[in-house]
Design a protein around this motif. Structure first.
Motif, PDB file in Angstrom:
ATOM      1  N   ILE A 136      45.265  43.731  51.785  1.00  0.00           N
ATOM      2  CA  ILE A 136      44.312  44.668  51.693  1.00  0.00           C
ATOM      3  C   ILE A 136      43.431  44.452  50.087  1.00  0.00           C
ATOM      4  O   ILE A 136      44.306  43.946  49.184  1.00  0.00           O
ATOM      5  N   VAL A 137      42.142  44.311  50.211  1.00  0.00           N
ATOM      6  CA  VAL A 137      41.410  43.960  48.945  1.00  0.00           C
ATOM      7  C   VAL A 137      40.490  44.944  48.689  1.00  0.00           C
ATOM      8  O   VAL A 137      39.766  45.426  49.746  1.00  0.00           O
ATOM      9  N   MET A 138      40.503  45.476  47.545  1.00  0.00           N
ATOM     10  CA  MET A 138      39.603  46.665  47.103  1.00  0.00           C
ATOM     11  C   MET A 138      38.360  45.675  46.170  1.00  0.00           C
ATOM     12  O   MET A 138      38.830  44.834  45.545  1.00  0.00           O
ATOM     13  N   THR A 139      37.068  46.114  46.687  1.00  0.00           N
ATOM     14  CA  THR A 139      36.033  45.703  45.874  1.00  0.00           C
ATOM     15  C   THR A 139      35.823  46.564  44.568  1.00  0.00           C
ATOM     16  O   THR A 139      35.073  47.488  44.566  1.00  0.00           O
ATOM     17  N   THR A 140      36.420  46.071  43.394  1.00  0.00           N
ATOM     18  CA  THR A 140      36.243  46.929  41.996  1.00  0.00           C
ATOM     19  C   THR A 140      34.936  46.384  41.459  1.00  0.00           C
ATOM     20  O   THR A 140      34.063  45.446  42.163  1.00  0.00           O
ATOM     21  N   GLY A 176      55.669  43.996  52.965  1.00  0.00           N
ATOM     22  CA  GLY A 176      55.049  42.685  53.114  1.00  0.00           C
ATOM     23  C   GLY A 176      53.699  42.913  52.962  1.00  0.00           C
ATOM     24  O   GLY A 176      52.696  42.248  53.353  1.00  0.00           O
ATOM     25  N   ILE A 177      53.041  44.051  52.170  1.00  0.00           N
ATOM     26  CA  ILE A 177      51.722  44.382  52.304  1.00  0.00           C
ATOM     27  C   ILE A 177      51.470  43.988  50.686  1.00  0.00           C
ATOM     28  O   ILE A 177      52.116  44.589  49.712  1.00  0.00           O
ATOM     29  N   ARG A 178      50.572  43.002  50.565  1.00  0.00           N
ATOM     30  CA  ARG A 178      49.848  42.895  49.263  1.00  0.00           C
ATOM     31  C   ARG A 178      48.490  43.303  49.195  1.00  0.00           C
ATOM     32  O   ARG A 178      47.668  43.290  50.101  1.00  0.00           O
ATOM     33  N   VAL A 179      48.389  43.939  48.110  1.00  0.00           N
ATOM     34  CA  VAL A 179      47.108  44.565  47.538  1.00  0.00           C
ATOM     35  C   VAL A 179      46.395  44.146  46.336  1.00  0.00           C
ATOM     36  O   VAL A 179      47.091  44.048  45.461  1.00  0.00           O
ATOM     37  N   ASN A 180      45.222  43.657  46.425  1.00  0.00           N
ATOM     38  CA  ASN A 180      44.514  43.296  45.323  1.00  0.00           C
ATOM     39  C   ASN A 180      43.051  43.831  45.109  1.00  0.00           C
ATOM     40  O   ASN A 180      42.586  44.293  45.875  1.00  0.00           O
ATOM     41  N   CYS A 181      42.563  43.309  43.814  1.00  0.00           N
ATOM     42  CA  CYS A 181      41.278  43.712  43.839  1.00  0.00           C
ATOM     43  C   CYS A 181      40.179  42.642  43.494  1.00  0.00           C
ATOM     44  O   CYS A 181      40.849  41.474  42.816  1.00  0.00           O
ATOM     45  N   LEU A 182      39.173  42.552  44.014  1.00  0.00           N
ATOM     46  CA  LEU A 182      37.887  41.555  43.589  1.00  0.00           C
ATOM     47  C   LEU A 182      36.778  42.178  42.866  1.00  0.00           C
ATOM     48  O   LEU A 182      36.355  43.302  43.429  1.00  0.00           O
ATOM     49  N   ASP A 218      48.626  33.863  53.273  1.00  0.00           N
ATOM     50  CA  ASP A 218      49.943  34.239  53.259  1.00  0.00           C
ATOM     51  C   ASP A 218      50.541  34.158  51.964  1.00  0.00           C
ATOM     52  O   ASP A 218      51.357  34.830  51.649  1.00  0.00           O
ATOM     53  N   GLU A 219      50.037  33.165  51.174  1.00  0.00           N
ATOM     54  CA  GLU A 219      50.487  33.108  49.950  1.00  0.00           C
ATOM     55  C   GLU A 219      49.851  33.932  48.842  1.00  0.00           C
ATOM     56  O   GLU A 219      50.009  33.852  47.481  1.00  0.00           O
ATOM     57  N   ALA A 220      49.218  34.990  49.073  1.00  0.00           N
ATOM     58  CA  ALA A 220      48.427  35.659  48.182  1.00  0.00           C
ATOM     59  C   ALA A 220      49.232  36.533  47.124  1.00  0.00           C
ATOM     60  O   ALA A 220      50.363  36.548  47.404  1.00  0.00           O
ATOM     61  N   PRO A 221      48.628  36.613  45.970  1.00  0.00           N
ATOM     62  CA  PRO A 221      49.400  37.420  44.880  1.00  0.00           C
ATOM     63  C   PRO A 221      49.569  38.943  45.333  1.00  0.00           C
ATOM     64  O   PRO A 221      48.848  39.307  46.461  1.00  0.00           O
ATOM     65  N   THR A 222      49.808  39.768  44.604  1.00  0.00           N
ATOM     66  CA  THR A 222      49.802  41.247  44.624  1.00  0.00           C
ATOM     67  C   THR A 222      49.361  41.845  43.439  1.00  0.00           C
ATOM     68  O   THR A 222      49.885  41.457  42.308  1.00  0.00           O
TER      69      THR A 222
END
Length: 293
Positions: A136-140, A176-182, A218-222
């Motif tokens: 999941i990516v949040m657009t900040t 296994g859920i990774r969540v980040n902001c862009l 697959d290799e995304a950070p969190t």
């Protein structure tokens, strides 16, 4: 080479600009893409993806409409059996100084950016938990991270997304859920009239999308906050200074202000792993250890 073959992605606000660039890149790398937007732009982006040999579906509706979002996710599951990636990109602007801003405009922006992202994330959450995989990516935005005149509503929503992402990353880790902001800087419809044309030309949306791809593979950070624009990329951190311990007796505000420079010293600052780390940090300075989580 990042290969998203077999992955299913939902990109909100993808009928143009940044969302379109994200959707096209995800499809180019093999993902099947649900293209969401309010208007016909979604169908145009789907046509682009299909013409290039990819698979895509349009979902026309508002991310603030819970029934629509649930139907969008159900449709993706029925068609493709899973949802691996959610890009919360949908947004709007209603800029005014806070003194002139109607609270209805404040709520409207929060409803789309913050509540819309929460609604979409909730709609895919159980599916991602069950399949033990999710991105999941949040657009900040820099407006939320650092503030921006005339954007109190937008800034509040965008910083709220950071808090949402931080917590969902913690709660989703064992599934296994990774969540980040862009935090993008891109020439989109929302940027028109803000910067001169020469600068907007340097801020093509497709220059941001590689950061998005890195955050959903697959290799995304969190728990990362990645800033991107004009071909440049940065990491943003919410840090805690070493600070001061002014004794167990209640300190005065005068004591605090007198040592403000020391309090502000960034040397040795840290990035807390979770909210309780603030309490651990403060108790440790007083000679105590906070119980481990």
């Amino acid at each position: 080479m990042i290969d998203l073959s077999g992955r299913v992605a939902i990109v909100t606000g993808a009928g143009g600009g940044l969302g379109r660039a994200h959707a096209l890149l995800l499809a180019e790398r093999g993902a099947r893409v649900v293209v969401n937007d309010l208007g016909a732009g979604a169908e145009a982006v789907v046509a682009e993806i299909v013409a290039a040999g990819g698979q895509a579906r349009a979902a026309i509706g508002s991310v603030s409409d819970e029934a629509f979002v649930q139907a969008m996710v159900a449709d993706a599951l029925q068609a493709w059996g899973r949802v691996d990636i959610l890009v919360n990109n949908a947004g709007m602007l209603r800029d005014k100084s806070f003194a002139k801003m109607d609270l209805a405009d404040f709520r409207a922006v929060l409803d789309v950016h913050l509540m819309g992202a929460a609604i979409c994330s909730k709609a895919v959450w159980e599916t991602m938990r069950a399949q033990a995989y999710g991105r999941i990516v949040m657009t900040t935005s820099s407006s939320g991270l650092f503030g921006n005149f005339g954007q109190a509503n937008y800034a509040a929503a965008k910083m709220g997304l950071v808090g949402l992402a931080q917590t969902l990353a913690l709660e989703g880790a064992k599934y296994g859920i990774r969540v980040n902001c862009l935090a993008p800087t891109a020439a989109t419809r929302m940027m028109e009239g803000i910067l001169p044309e020469a600068q907007l030309a340097k801020l093509r949306p497709e220059l941001v999308s590689p950061a998005l791809l890195a955050l959903v593979c697959d290799e995304a950070p969190t728990r990362a906050i990645v800033a991107a624009g004009a071909g440049s990329f940065e990491l943003v951190h919410v840090t805690l200074t070493r600070g001061l311990h002014l004794g167990d007796a209640p300190a005065t505000a005068e004591d605090l202000l007198a040592q403000w420079q020391a309090l502000s010293d960034r040397e040795g600052d840290t990035v807390p792993a979770e909210g309780f780390d603030q309490a651990r940090h403060e108790l440790r300075k007083g000679g105590f250890e906070f119980p481990s989580a």
